[in-house]
Motif scaffolding. Sequence first.
Motif, PDB file in Angstrom:
ATOM      1  N   UNK A  29      37.910  47.700  38.224  1.00 32.84           N
ATOM      2  CA  UNK A  29      38.655  46.559  38.753  1.00 32.84           C
ATOM      3  C   UNK A  29      40.109  46.740  38.341  1.00 32.84           C
ATOM      4  N   UNK A  30      41.006  46.620  39.313  1.00 36.13           N
ATOM      5  CA  UNK A  30      42.434  46.784  39.033  1.00 36.13           C
ATOM      6  C   UNK A  30      43.229  45.764  39.829  1.00 36.13           C
ATOM      7  N   UNK A  31      44.474  45.594  39.426  1.00 30.26           N
ATOM      8  CA  UNK A  31      45.419  44.738  40.134  1.00 30.26           C
ATOM      9  C   UNK A  31      46.547  45.628  40.628  1.00 30.26           C
ATOM     10  N   UNK A  40      47.245  42.114  44.458  1.00 34.36           N
ATOM     11  CA  UNK A  40      45.943  42.249  45.104  1.00 34.36           C
ATOM     12  C   UNK A  40      44.924  42.838  44.133  1.00 34.36           C
ATOM     13  N   UNK A  41      43.668  42.471  44.333  1.00 30.46           N
ATOM     14  CA  UNK A  41      42.575  43.043  43.555  1.00 30.46           C
ATOM     15  C   UNK A  41      42.130  44.351  44.199  1.00 30.46           C
ATOM     16  N   UNK A  69      46.348  46.211  34.258  1.00 31.32           N
ATOM     17  CA  UNK A  69      45.627  45.170  34.998  1.00 31.32           C
ATOM     18  C   UNK A  69      44.977  44.148  34.080  1.00 31.32           C
ATOM     19  N   UNK A  70      44.710  44.554  32.853  1.00 35.55           N
ATOM     20  CA  UNK A  70      43.967  43.699  31.925  1.00 35.55           C
ATOM     21  C   UNK A  70      44.603  42.333  31.731  1.00 35.55           C
ATOM     22  N   UNK A 105      44.609  38.065  47.636  1.00 35.47           N
ATOM     23  CA  UNK A 105      45.800  38.271  46.826  1.00 35.47           C
ATOM     24  C   UNK A 105      46.108  37.004  46.038  1.00 35.47           C
ATOM     25  N   UNK A 106      46.930  37.174  44.999  1.00 35.87           N
ATOM     26  CA  UNK A 106      47.227  36.052  44.110  1.00 35.87           C
ATOM     27  C   UNK A 106      48.569  36.265  43.453  1.00 35.87           C
TER      28      UNK A 106
END
Length: 108
Positions: A29-31, A40-41, A69-70, A105-106
Amino acid sequence: MIKITDKARNKISALREEEGHSDNHNVRVAVRGGGCSGLMYDLEFDSQIKDGDQVYEDQGVKVLVDKRSLLYLLGTTLDFTDGLNGKGFQFINPNASRTCGCGESFSV
């Protein structure tokens, strides 16, 4: 830590099998930058643990997250929805101050 719901675990197992991945393929899992809200994920299978990765395990699923990303993902829950409003993985992220209408997205 990233939490995995039962529905997400079941879908991850099914996808792993459908795509022919072995059990040593973990979920990464990354951003990433992008999307209408700025971030975005990114979700994929990965068999390699890279330097700097944080490794979490929940519901028997190992989740790999890079250091960058953490900060965006701490406390996030990964769910899977198959309801009338759409089908797919859903990130329930307490760090997000705004999300777009599609939920992909966020911003923080």
